[in-house]
Design an enzyme around this catalytic site. Structure first.
Site, PDB file in Angstrom:
ATOM      1  N   LYS A 134       0.815  -1.226   0.000  1.00 22.47           N
ATOM      2  CA  LYS A 134       0.000   0.000   0.000  1.00 22.47           C
ATOM      3  C   LYS A 134       0.847   1.275   0.000  1.00 22.47           C
ATOM      4  O   LYS A 134       0.560   2.206  -0.726  1.00 22.47           O
ATOM      5  CB  LYS A 134      -0.844   0.077   1.277  1.00 22.47           C
ATOM      6  N   ARG A 140      -8.910   2.204   9.840  1.00 26.47           N
ATOM      7  CA  ARG A 140      -8.559   0.812  10.078  1.00 26.47           C
ATOM      8  C   ARG A 140      -9.595   0.101  10.946  1.00 26.47           C
ATOM      9  O   ARG A 140      -9.420  -1.078  11.253  1.00 26.47           O
ATOM     10  CB  ARG A 140      -7.210   0.742  10.789  1.00 26.47           C
ATOM     11  N   ARG A 188      10.799  -7.528   3.982  1.00 31.12           N
ATOM     12  CA  ARG A 188      10.915  -6.128   4.386  1.00 31.12           C
ATOM     13  C   ARG A 188      11.694  -6.001   5.701  1.00 31.12           C
ATOM     14  O   ARG A 188      12.468  -5.080   5.893  1.00 31.12           O
ATOM     15  CB  ARG A 188       9.507  -5.545   4.559  1.00 31.12           C
ATOM     16  N   ARG A 246      12.663  -2.905  10.273  1.00 25.87           N
ATOM     17  CA  ARG A 246      11.558  -2.273  11.016  1.00 25.87           C
ATOM     18  C   ARG A 246      11.246  -3.056  12.285  1.00 25.87           C
ATOM     19  O   ARG A 246      11.063  -4.263  12.244  1.00 25.87           O
ATOM     20  CB  ARG A 246      10.300  -2.221  10.135  1.00 25.87           C
ATOM     21  N   ARG A 302      -0.149  -8.082  13.688  1.00 24.53           N
ATOM     22  CA  ARG A 302      -0.679  -7.041  12.801  1.00 24.53           C
ATOM     23  C   ARG A 302      -1.672  -7.640  11.807  1.00 24.53           C
ATOM     24  O   ARG A 302      -2.686  -7.033  11.488  1.00 24.53           O
ATOM     25  CB  ARG A 302       0.463  -6.335  12.060  1.00 24.53           C
TER      26      ARG A 302
END
Ligand code: AMP
Length: 193
Positions: free
Chosen positions: A13, A88, A127, A133, A144
């Site tokens: 996204k 969300r 990622r 991260r 998540r």
């Protein structure tokens, strides 16, 4: 153009949001980016958000809603915006609806980036390796995804019922996914204004 991007973590996204915001000349409003900037600079908002982010949980609706209302009130959002990562929850979507109704500026479309779960976990692992991260550890990534499934996925039906949803197949090269999104927005059934 007033757009919302919807999709699970790892659906790409953020990347698509940057490209689409540039193409349509509207600001890219990413609630995750705003939170991360606040965490980095150690603001009270950042300190509050961090404990949720570190666990892979959603920050409480009131905190996010206030922040978004403030951001959408800025001059650069008058001509439109692209929301990435908000709403969300159904409560956030209701609040956005109320806010935009008050301004007389309804959403033009909601793009739903569709990716299956195995592909998502593989992307999140990739990622993590690339960017380091904190919220992409395997446990947090799973949390998540669960947050997405339980709290955010109902927004797909929410916006479909309102005739705003456009499903975008988000598996494939980045350029191809962007082209699909643009076709969904500019195509015959897309946004006309
Ligand atoms: P993102 O970069 O959009 O994946 O957001 C990173 C983290 O910020 C999320 O896992 C949440 O903890 C928090 N966050 C971002 N946007 C929202 C939102 N709309 N509602 C609640 N929490 C959010």
């Amino acid at each position: 153009m007033r757009l919302v991007l919807l999709g699970p973590p790892g659906a790409g996204k953020g990347t698509q949001a940057e490209r689409l915001a540039e193409r349509y000349g509207v600001p890219h409003v990413s609630t995750g980016d705003i939170f991360r900037a606040n965490v980095s600079s150690g603001t009270p908002l950042g300190r509050e958000a961090k404990e949720y982010m570190d666990r892979g949980e959603l920050v409480p609706d009131e905190v996010v809603n206030r922040m978004v209302a403030d951001r959408l009130g800025a001059a650069d959002c008058e001509a439109g915006f692209l929301l990435d990562g908000y709403p969300r929850t159904v409560a956030q979507a209701d609040e956005l609806d109320r806010l935009l109704r008050e301004r007389g500026t309804p959403l033009d479309a909601v793009l739903n980036f569709v990716v299956d779960e195995d592909e998502l976990l593989a992307r999140i692992a990739g990622r993590r390796a690339e960017q380091g991260r904190d919220d992409d550890s395997e446990e947090v990534a799973k949390r998540r995804l669960v947050e997405y499934e339980t709290k955010t996925a109902p927004l797909v039906a929410y916006y479909r019922e309102r005739g705003l949803l456009r499903d975008i197949d988000a598996v494939g090269p980045i350029d191809t996914v962007t082209e699909r999104a643009v076709a969904a927005l500019d195509g015959p059934a897309g946004v006309t204004s």
